[in-house]
Design an enzyme around this catalytic site. Structure first.
Site, PDB file in Angstrom:
ATOM      1  N   GLU A 587       0.561  -1.203   0.008  1.00 27.60           N
ATOM      2  CA  GLU A 587      -0.240   0.138   0.017  1.00 27.60           C
ATOM      3  C   GLU A 587       0.866   1.001   0.071  1.00 27.60           C
ATOM      4  O   GLU A 587       1.744   1.465   0.731  1.00 27.60           O
ATOM      5  CB  GLU A 587      -0.856  -0.373   1.574  1.00 27.60           C
ATOM      6  N   ASN A 642      -4.797   5.098  -1.764  1.00 21.79           N
ATOM      7  CA  ASN A 642      -6.010   5.833  -1.821  1.00 21.79           C
ATOM      8  C   ASN A 642      -6.065   6.416  -2.070  1.00 21.79           C
ATOM      9  O   ASN A 642      -5.485   7.795  -2.532  1.00 21.79           O
ATOM     10  CB  ASN A 642      -5.355   6.220  -0.029  1.00 21.79           C
ATOM     11  N   GLU A 674      -7.689   2.196  -3.765  1.00 23.85           N
ATOM     12  CA  GLU A 674      -8.671   2.023  -2.196  1.00 23.85           C
ATOM     13  C   GLU A 674      -9.330   3.183  -2.231  1.00 23.85           C
ATOM     14  O   GLU A 674      -9.455   4.516  -2.291  1.00 23.85           O
ATOM     15  CB  GLU A 674      -8.034   1.830  -1.102  1.00 23.85           C
ATOM     16  N   ASP A 704     -12.212   0.529   2.001  1.00 27.27           N
ATOM     17  CA  ASP A 704     -12.028   0.578   2.884  1.00 27.27           C
ATOM     18  C   ASP A 704     -12.590   0.965   3.940  1.00 27.27           C
ATOM     19  O   ASP A 704     -13.777   1.406   3.869  1.00 27.27           O
ATOM     20  CB  ASP A 704     -10.416   1.753   2.458  1.00 27.27           C
ATOM     21  N   GLU A 761      -6.620  -4.916   8.218  1.00 28.59           N
ATOM     22  CA  GLU A 761      -5.631  -3.520   8.561  1.00 28.59           C
ATOM     23  C   GLU A 761      -5.451  -3.860   9.799  1.00 28.59           C
ATOM     24  O   GLU A 761      -5.276  -4.390  10.864  1.00 28.59           O
ATOM     25  CB  GLU A 761      -6.493  -1.905   8.421  1.00 28.59           C
TER      26      GLU A 761
END
Length: 812
Positions: A587, A642, A674, A704, A761
């Protein structure tokens, strides 16, 4: 009467009497025709017509008298004195002219006409007795005073009646009756006067040497009769032509007046013509404005049709030749006031000065101006004053406070968690909530306090206080309490409830600022402090707050500079298979190493970037760097990036992402975007269209922070996500909370049923990893697996069993 009758029948030749009557009748007709024309003539032509009428009248009287004298049979040799005969005609003509002038003089009326006719009758008597004095014969003249008086009375009375009847009306019938009365005046006076005279033969009386023989008198009478006939013929021709011209002029004027009337009635403005305030004429639009008929308006004073308070002002404009636009309030027949605009100027009507005024109904314009003025100074959603109007009122309140030594407080109110409601339920629900909040604030403050909306979820209250701290604290507590109650949201068929709460910042005059702008800024600083201290509270302004605001502004400036100088960097955190711990991807996480502050937490500068509009270029830079870096990694290693909800509001976001993939040469199937629920809430259809475009290009889409929102399940139904990411708040409490573990188990079961991959996560302990393995989670990510690191540091994690896998994958 018998004496007169005997005089006519026994002492006169009947044929000559008939001739005298004919001359008298014709002369009377011509005379009154010319008098009538003189009465209607223009000023410059009136004298000529009076002269013609006087000639016809005097000549007719003189000719009638001397034809009758020729018919008189006295048995004596007679003659006529030339001078007296000439004088008699002069008296007849000049005297008749004077009588006619009096009869038709300006403003004479019926009395003047009768007086002028009486003068003509008296002149007829004077001419008669002057003519009798001209008679010369061998005889003495004896006079009877009674008949003389009677003759004069007949001439004056009938002459007055003849002129009054002729001038009262202009018809042929009236003229004929007037002519008959004038004949009666002339003939009655003549024969009564003849009866008053007796000729007594006297051989000693001898005629004058200047005597005119009857034959020559007949010639003179014939000439005078011819003159009368000529005047009559010329007058008749002129009268007919003038009548025709007058008829055409009248028709033209009527046509012109009709066109003017049609034009005036066709206008949208009211038109009124007045003289000294007295209405002479109006058009249709004016009567409609007043709600009255023309008959109810014409002849009345203008002041009767305006508001009582404006009548004195209207009276002042009566004597002005012209005036510009004047605002007046007309009084309708039903009592309502019509705001109007008037302007006028002087004109001439019927030869006299007058004024014409145009009046326009401006009620709709006033309403439009008021709407525009209200829109310029008020918030359209809530109807509250806006920032501009608030500052104006605050300035006046501060001026009064300085004069009276009072205190003033500015309360800056911000709704807590409003953005969440707007994102989850849409702008319609958010607007309804703001209207409810405005109503609650208005109910909380005093009626004379000012409440305004600055924009978004921020309101402000201005209040004058007696005891500044105590009064301000009481109002702030009431405001927080009023806004803490749940709000009803228009969200679907069943209203939903949302509990937001509010925070309040307070600045006091004079200690916290000298002007409205400064007080508002300081109240805003206090509001920021209240929000940062936990929300649902109020704070008074302190000088140290300015330092925090300045620090935030400096941070924004430094962030902008960091973007321009490429001072931001991207770190990568690994994601591995939960069971085998095989490396699956990374990520991408943005980091900022500030030259003075060191590492700035993303939780501090990411919201700042979203608020300042810098999130767009920041997000593009992170995506471009991540794709360029990941392009050198082994095939199969995925990079997750993201996407901010603010960034996703760009209409071309999908095209921008695909352009970066083409630019860097990174395969779309290795990119994972995400998103949070906030991406889908603002404009669901547009967001789904962008996500589908990315998915069709091969990009993977992950949802997410799953489980922390309100509508996740509905979004799973509408879009086929490739991955769900369980929020770290669930993972961190699995070890101690059975309820949390049940939620995680439910999420994993749902994802398995929908064939969606799940990543947990925030895995930081071996026990958390064990539980996730037991629950058959697909992927994990967290400090236990590996911390975010720069590109050169992802080969040397060494903090988890995954390190060997990572190094092998990276070295392949």
């Amino acid at each position: 009467m018998l004496h007169v009758y005997a005089c006519i029948t026994q002492q006169h030749d009947p044929w000559l009497l008939l001739l005298a009557a004919a001359v008298c009748g014709f002369g009377a007709w011509v005379s009154l025709s010319l008098v009538t024309r003189a009465a209607g003539a223009a000023k410059r032509m009136r004298g000529l017509w009076i002269a013609a009428a006087a000639s016809a009248t005097g000549g007719g009287i003189w000719a009638t008298h001397f034809v009758a004298m020729l018919a008189f049979r006295s048995g004596l040799t007679v003659g006529y004195d030339v001078l007296l005969t000439a004088l008699s005609i002069v008296i007849a003509v000049v005297g008749s002219g004077a009588g006619i002038a009096v009869a038709i003089g300006r403003g004479a009326g019926m009395r003047g006409a009768a007086l002028g006719g009486g003068i003509v009758g008296a002149v007829t008597g004077a001419m008669h007795y002057t003519g009798m004095a001209a008679l010369q014969a061998p005889a003495d003249h004896l006079h009877d005073a009674r008949f003389i008086a009677a003759s004069l009375a007949i001439g004056i009375l009938f002459g007055a009646a003849a002129m009054a009847v002729s001038l009262r009306r202009t018809s042929l019938r009236a003229r004929a009756l007037g002519a008959m009365l004038l004949v009666a005046a002339i003939c009655g006076l003549h024969f009564t006067g003849m009866t008053a005279v007796t000729l007594v033969p006297n051989p000693l009386a001898t005629p004058s040497g200047q005597a005119m023989a009857p034959e020559w008198l007949a010639v003179a009478v014939a000439a005078i009769a011819t003159l009368i006939m000529g005047l009559g013929l010329v007058g008749s021709i002129l009268d007919q032509r003038l009548a025709d011209r007058a008829s055409r002029e009248t028709a033209r004027l009527r046509s012109s007046e009709e066109r003017f009337r049609q034009l005036a009635d066709a206008t949208f403005e009211g038109i009124v013509i007045h003289r000294d305030g007295r209405v002479l004429d109006v058009n249709r639009a004016m009567t409609e404005l007043l709600g009255r008929s023309p008959e109810q308006v014409i002849g009345r004073h203008l002041a009767e049709f305006v508001a009582p308070g404006q009548r004195d002002a209207i009276a002042r404009y009566h004597h002005q030749p012209s005036f510009g636009r004047l605002e007046v309030e007309l009084l309708h027949s039903d009592g309502t006031l019509i705001v109007s605009e008037a302007h006028g100027h002087s004109i001439t009507q019927d030869g006299l000065p007058a004024r014409v005024v145009a009046i326009r109904d401006i009620r709709e314009r006033k309403r439009s101006e008021e709407r525009i003025r209200h829109m310029a100074n008020h918030d359209l959603l809530t109807g509250l004053p806006n920032r501009s109007l608030f500052l104006d009122r605050a300035g006046m309140a501060l001026a009064n406070a300085r004069h009276d030594g009072e205190a003033v407080a500015v309360f800056h109110i911000g709704l807590d968690r409003f953005k969440t409601v707007n994102d989850l339920h849409g702008h319609k629900a958010g607007d309804a909530l703001l209207r409810q909040a405005a109503a609650r604030i208005l109910d909380t403050v005093r009626k004379h306090d000012t409440v305004a909306r600055l924009g978004g979820d921020e309101f402000v209250v201005l209040q004058t206080l007696n005891t500044p701290l105590d009064d301000a604290m009481l109002l702030a507590e009431r405001l927080v309490q009023a806004l803490a109650a749940p709000f009803e949201l228009e969200d679907g068929p069943q209203p939903a409830l949302a509990a937001l709460g509010a925070s309040v910042g307070i600045a006091l005059f004079p200690q916290d600022g000298e002007d409205a702008e400064q007080l508002l800024a300081h109240a805003g600083a206090a509001l920021s402090r209240a929000k940062s201290d936990g929300r649902g509270a109020f704070r008074f302004y302190e000088a140290a707050m300015d330092e925090r605001i300045q620090a935030r502004r400096r941070l924004e400036r430094d962030l902008r500079a960091a973007l321009e100088t490429d001072a931001l960097c991207v770190h990568y955190q690994p994601q591995v298979d939960c069971g085998t711990q095989r490396l699956l991807g990374f990520e991408a996480l943005v980091r900022w190493n500030h030259p003075e502050r060191g590492m700035v937490p993303p939780s501090e500068f990411i919201p700042l970037a979203e608020e300042s509009g810098l999130i767009g270029p920041l997000g593009e830079r992170v995506l471009r760097s991540a794709c360029r870096e990941a392009a050198s990694w082994p095939d199969g290693i995925v990079i997750a990036v993201n996407l901010s909800p603010v960034q996703f509001r760009q209409p071309d976001i999908a095209a921008s992402i695909l352009a970066i993939l083409r630019e860097t040469g990174f395969p779309p199937e290795r990119l994972e975007i995400e998103v949070t629920e906030g991406v889908l809430i603002d404009d669901t259809e547009r967001a789904l269209a962008a996500l589908n475009a990315l998915k069709m290009a091969g990009v993977r889409i992950a949802l997410d922070d799953f489980g922390t929102g309100y509508s996740s399940l509905s979004y799973l139904q509408r879009f086929a996500f490739d991955k769900l990411k369980i929020d770290r708040s669930f993972v961190s409490t699995m070890e101690t909370s059975q309820e949390t573990r049940s939620i995680v188990r439910t999420i994993l079961a749902l994802a398995k049923a929908l064939d969606i991959t799940v990543t947990a996560e925030g895995v930081e302990t071996e026990e958390q990893l064990r539980i996730l393995q037991e629950e058959a989670c697909n992927q994990v990510q967290g400090y236990l697996i590996g911390r975010p690191a720069a590109p050169e540091g992802i080969r040397h994690f060494g903090l988890s069993p995954a390190a060997g896998m990572l190094e092998a994958a990276a070295g392949a």
